[in-house]
Write an enzyme that holds these catalytic residues in place. Structure first.
Site, PDB file in Angstrom:
ATOM      1  CG  HIS A   1      21.910 -13.452  74.917  1.00 44.28           C
ATOM      2  ND1 HIS A   1      21.474 -13.822  76.172  1.00 44.28           N
ATOM      3  CD2 HIS A   1      23.168 -13.902  74.812  1.00 44.28           C
ATOM      4  CE1 HIS A   1      22.439 -14.452  76.808  1.00 44.28           C
ATOM      5  NE2 HIS A   1      23.488 -14.526  75.996  1.00 44.28           N
TER       6      HIS A   1
ATOM      7  CE  LYS B   1      17.261 -10.048  87.663  1.00 44.06           C
ATOM      8  NZ  LYS B   1      17.867  -8.973  86.844  1.00 44.06           N
TER       9      LYS B   1
ATOM     10  CE  LYS C   1      13.831  -4.332  76.873  1.00 41.87           C
ATOM     11  NZ  LYS C   1      13.992  -5.703  77.392  1.00 41.87           N
TER      12      LYS C   1
ATOM     13  CB  THR D   1      16.502 -11.982  83.681  1.00 42.61           C
ATOM     14  OG1 THR D   1      16.977 -10.716  83.218  1.00 42.61           O
ATOM     15  CG2 THR D   1      17.134 -13.089  82.858  1.00 42.61           C
TER      16      THR D   1
ATOM     17  CE  LYS E   1      10.081  -5.076  81.213  1.00 42.26           C
ATOM     18  NZ  LYS E   1      10.486  -6.435  81.104  1.00 42.26           N
ATOM     19  NE  ARG E   2      18.845   0.441  78.089  1.00 45.83           N
ATOM     20  CZ  ARG E   2      20.094   0.620  77.667  1.00 45.83           C
ATOM     21  NH1 ARG E   2      21.103   0.060  78.318  1.00 45.83           N
ATOM     22  NH2 ARG E   2      20.363   1.382  76.629  1.00 45.83           N
TER      23      ARG E   2
HETATM   24  C1  GL2 Z   1      18.782  -9.875  75.940  1.00 39.54           C
HETATM   25  C2  GL2 Z   1      17.296 -10.114  75.734  1.00 39.54           C
HETATM   26  O1  GL2 Z   1      16.684  -9.007  75.185  1.00 39.54           O
HETATM   27  C3  GL2 Z   1      16.566 -10.535  76.996  1.00 39.54           C
HETATM   28  O2  GL2 Z   1      15.279 -10.932  76.663  1.00 39.54           O
HETATM   29  C4  GL2 Z   1      17.297 -11.683  77.670  1.00 39.54           C
HETATM   30  O3  GL2 Z   1      16.686 -12.002  78.879  1.00 39.54           O
HETATM   31  C5  GL2 Z   1      18.744 -11.296  77.906  1.00 39.54           C
HETATM   32  C6  GL2 Z   1      19.548 -12.410  78.514  1.00 39.54           C
HETATM   33  O4  GL2 Z   1      19.444 -13.556  77.750  1.00 39.54           O
HETATM   34  O5  GL2 Z   1      19.366 -10.949  76.671  1.00 39.54           O
HETATM   35  N1  GL2 Z   1      19.466  -9.742  74.693  1.00 39.54           N
HETATM   36  C7  GL2 Z   1      20.202  -8.625  74.640  1.00 39.54           C
HETATM   37  O6  GL2 Z   1      20.941  -8.261  73.718  1.00 39.54           O
HETATM   38  N2  GL2 Z   1      20.002  -7.933  75.765  1.00 39.54           N
HETATM   39  C8  GL2 Z   1      19.148  -8.589  76.573  1.00 39.54           C
HETATM   40  O7  GL2 Z   1      18.794  -8.203  77.663  1.00 39.54           O
HETATM   41  N3  GL2 Z   1      20.613  -6.742  76.041  1.00 39.54           N
END
Ligand code: GL2
Length: 839
Positions: free
Chosen positions: A369, A672, A566, A668, A560-561
């Site tokens: 991820h 949305k 970002k 994601t 988002k975080r």
């Molecule tokens: C993440 C990625 O940063 C994000 O881009 C991705 O959409 C999600 C789900 O695949 O996974 N990887 C990660 O460690 N986090 C994410 O959100 N916390």
């Protein structure tokens, strides 16, 4: 098999009967379960009474689903994830059950307010962000697609912290989600399993003369499963979310207690229960904490033991385990499952190494991820060996056999051996969990096309060269049930009235909306929905002491975080620049804008916390400046979580997806927003690339460097100061911040951020600045043509079919898990009139 809704002429009578039954149900639960009279009941009592009544309506399907798993020769997906960010259950369950209208009428007729009851739920925030929320969307789609699945994770007593903003700074408060009582879970104490840690290993000869290994742990804890039903949309299938909670094997030591050592007596209990106490709030930052490794091992061992138990319930041995279970490793957090399953097979079930390895590698698949180096998990060999001595031995053996294979494949190439080894020996020795996951899995996937390509070419290039068929892509998706039907009922109603409701389970059907861009009446209704959604949020803030928001403004949203990659600070630099321009030129022809931010910073991430402070500081100055009144407003919404997401995605005009290309694996939130008719301003990063492909370039605001340009610039030597010196607008914005314009003259406060931008700028904010500002200018121009904007928005939503998590799950089923739907029939219909005769 889809459940049919009652459509006959008796449906009205059925409805009113059901409503009567539901009302009786609430009263009954209030009286017998909560033990209160209505006049003494709290809102929490009402929430629980309604939830228990709804839960009862799921039971028949739940028990039939569990029976189907046990009876049939079905393949089950075991989804191992350290995070499940489920969001509130009540509302979602009502929608998936098709009971929303009836329950809300029953609630209203009981003199209560359904919205108040739904909003009362404390959401289970058992995840940090995208990764945990993805797991939750996948559970919804698995159930809806009628794929038998169990989500395995950790029942953190404290989930993601609550964020408050105090004087502009983030303050973290403990989350007490379990405090009001959780009506959705079933504790299964009799299904506890035992988990060891520490100790040593020993060799011994068994009764048949075989040499074996035994792990003698120093400590044991019990893992107690808590089951939450996950129901599909309008189907009988109910899957399971099984979360494990740690308990001491005995309550406390009476010997110690009797000799007066109360502290000592409870020590063991406290230590055991610490394991599942709290979620680590660091998103994509690996910290290497011992307790975190224990958490991972704890839930993985509980889950593997559980699957083995389920399997042995039906089969005499584990030979065919991979035919019964497909186990997905959601990132490397559960990667310790590879040596754990080897241990169970070899030490407990006495398989040979070769047989065990064959079973293991046919069982697991791994999803990567993130590409961020700081997120990749590597545990110190010393720590891992201390906590899990047997697992370290197994990891060494896996590695030794793997490296033999590499030496044969690439004779004389010592460098490739060093690079691919599970053990990083460049300094202190570490176990690289991504390598362990790759070697122990039959399939590896990235989460968007670009991300998978970068995995193949960079992060996992050696593995890709070795096993060219192992790495595939499965682009992420989100569930339209929660992210449209539940959160945007106005839009959902409009869409269904125009094209029917088939889109809810087949999102590609949204394509039918496209011709409606030429229907002025439809476009007007579309605009009206967006406007009303915006009014909702304005109404929420108008009564507070904060500024009153203008619903006619362009709502520009980044939630988002908070993370440097970002680039919330890129957004801020544009805002400061716009503010500066408006101050200097009140006649500037730009539409009014409301900038909305939301997101949590990891508590130890100083720079991210400073970014939050800067957003709030700029907001203070801008919102109170009469020169830009009604033209520029900034809002930081505290405590961004699933519930707040329900509100924000539907009201956005513009979605900010502005990470540096190559850094966001997928994203994601981007999906949305688009589904809800926001246009995206974004870079060619993560799933943005595919969103743009789907909606067509003319319906997407693209800016910034692509991954190749980023790479080229880095290679050529990037110097942010040159850009600063050459760009007057940028210079003015940075100087305003640096000179203390937003910090009451304090020039030190934001210095770390400014210095980072000017002297390092690791995420190339300055390099993309001009392109971003110009693109924002274009956004403003298009927004001033509402007809054009609306057509673009409709086209965005209409082309989101690909980004339903139903499509992602169908891809996983076909490419990775090889599983098929198993529609559940309601065999067990009703309880016998005279009760059971217990066996
Ligand atoms: C993440 C990625 O940063 C994000 O881009 C991705 O959409 C999600 C789900 O695949 O996974 N990887 C990660 O460690 N986090 C994410 O959100 N916390």
């Amino acid at each position: 098999m889809t459940r049919t809704n009652t459509t006959d002429c008796n449906s009205h009578t059925n409805d009113s009967n059901n409503i009567k039954k539901l009302k009786r149900g609430f009263a009954y639960k209030l009286f017998y379960q909560q033990g209160v009279w209505p006049q003494n009941a709290s809102l929490n009592d009402y929430y629980l009474a309604v939830s228990y009544t709804v839960r009862d309506r799921m039971q028949k399907m739940f028990l039939n689903s569990i029976r189907a798993l046990q009876e049939k020769d079905s393949k089950i997906v075991g989804y191992l994830s350290a995070e499940f960010l489920m969001g509130p259950h009540l509302h979602n369950n009502l929608i998936n059950l098709g009971l929303y209208d009836q329950v809300s009428r029953a609630v209203e007729e009981s003199g209560l307010d359904i919205k108040q009851i739904i909003d009362h739920e404390e959401e289970p925030g058992l995840g940090n962000g995208g990764l945990g929320r993805l797991a939750a969307c996948y559970l919804d789609s698995l159930a809806t697609l009628q794929i038998p699945a169990i989500g395995y994770g950790i029942r953190y007593e404290f989930g993601m912290f609550d964020q408050e903003i105090e004087n502009g700074w983030q303050k973290e408060l403990g989350d007490r989600w379990l405090h009001p009582g959780n009506p959705w879970e079933f504790k299964k104490a009799h299904m506890a399993v035992e988990i060891g840690s520490g100790g040593y290993t020993e060799r011994y000869t068994d009764d048949h003369g075989n040499l074996r290994v035994r792990w003698v742990p120093a400590r044991m804890v019990k893992g107690i499963p808590y089951d939450t039903p996950v129901i599909g949309y309008r189907v009988n299938n109910v899957n399971l979310l099984r979360l494990w909670s740690a308990e001491a094997p005995k309550s406390f030591d009476f010997d110690d207690f009797n000799v007066g050592d109360y502290q000592g007596a409870v020590h063991e209990k406290i230590m055991a229960e610490t394991i599942t106490k709290v979620l680590y709030p660091n998103d994509e930052q690996f910290r290497g904490k011992e307790l975190r490794l224990l958490q991972q091992y704890f839930f993985v061992s509980c889950s593997m033991q559980d699957m083995v138990r389920i399997h042995l319930f039906q089969f005499p041995n584990l030979d065919n385990f991979p035919d019964k279970f497909a186990v997905q490793l959601n990132d490397t957090h559960p990667a310790i499952a590879v040596p754990e399953f080897m241990r169970l097979l070899i030490d407990v079930h006495h398989y040979s190494w070769e047989q065990a390895w064959d079973i293991v590698t046919h069982t697991f698949a791994y999803t990567n991820h993130t590409l961020l180096p700081e997120a990749l998990e590597k545990w110190s060999v010393d720590m891992l060996g201390r906590l899990l001595p047997r697992h370290l031995e197994i990891i060494y053996e896996i590695n030794s056999r793997f490296l033999d294979l590499i030496r044969i494949k690439y004779p004389g190439d010592v460098d490739v051996v060093r690079r691919m080894s599970i053990i990083d020996e460049s300094g202190e020795r570490y176990v690289r969990m991504a390598h362990l996951a790759c070697i122990g899995s039959h399939a590896i996937n990235g989460v968007a096309e670009l991300h998978t390509r970068l995995l193949k070419n960079h992060t996992l290039a050696d593995f890709h060269r070795l096993w060219p068929d192992k790495l595939t892509n499965v682009t992420n998706g989100v569930t339209p049930r929660r992210w449209m039907v539940l959160s945007n009922p106005r839009l959902a109603r409009l869409i269904s009235s125009a094209i029917g409701d088939g889109w809810i389970t087949d999102l590609y059907k949204l394509r039918k909306l496209e011709p409606l861009v030429d229907d002025p009446a439809f476009c007007e209704k579309w605009q009206q929905v967006k406007f009303e959604n915006k009014q909702d949020i304005c109404a929420m803030f108008s009564c507070d002491c904060g500024p009153v928001f203008n619903p006619y403004a362009l709502f520009d949203v980044q939630v988002k975080r908070i993370h440097e990659y970002k680039r919330q600070h890129l957004n801020l630099l544009h805002i400061v620049n716009l503010y500066h321009r408006l101050k200097n030129n009140p006649d500037l022809d730009v539409p009014p804008r409301t900038f909305i931010f939301g997101g949590k910073a990891a508590p130890g991430y100083t720079m991210a916390k400073l970014i939050i402070k800067l957003i709030n500081s700029v907001a203070d100055v801008v919102n109170s400046d009469p020169d830009v009144k009604n033209r520029l407003q900034i809002l930081f919404i505290p405590n961004f979580n699933v519930q707040i997401g329900h509100m924000l995605y539907p009201m956005a005009d513009l979605s900010e997806q502005i990470s540096l290309a190559g850094k966001e694996a997928s994203g994601t939130g981007n999906m949305k927003f688009s589904m809800n008719g926001a246009l995206t301003i974004g870079t060619l990063d993560g799933a943005n690339v595919e969103i743009r492909e789907e909606v067509a370039p003319e319906n997407f605001f693209l800016f910034g460097m692509d991954v190749n340009a980023v790479e080229d610039l880095r290679r050529a030597g990037y110097n942010p100061q040159t850009i600063y010196n050459q760009n007057e607008g940028l210079k003015a914005a940075i100087n305003l911040i640096a000179m203390g314009h937003f910090s009451h003259g304090d020039q030190e406060l934001f210095r770390p951020l400014i210095d980072s931008l000017l002297y390092h700028d690791p995420y190339m904010v300055l390099a993309d600045y001009q392109s971003y500002v110009e693109c924002q200018q274009k956004v403003g121009e298009v927004f001033q043509d509402p007809g054009r904007w609306t057509k673009m928005a409709i086209r965005n939503a209409a082309r989101m079919g690909k980004f339903s998590s139903d499509r992602s799950i169908a891809d996983y089923c076909r490419k990775v898990w090889k599983v098929k739907p198993l529609p559940v029939e309601l065999k067990l219909q009703r309880l016998p009139e005279n009760g059971f005769k217990f066996p």
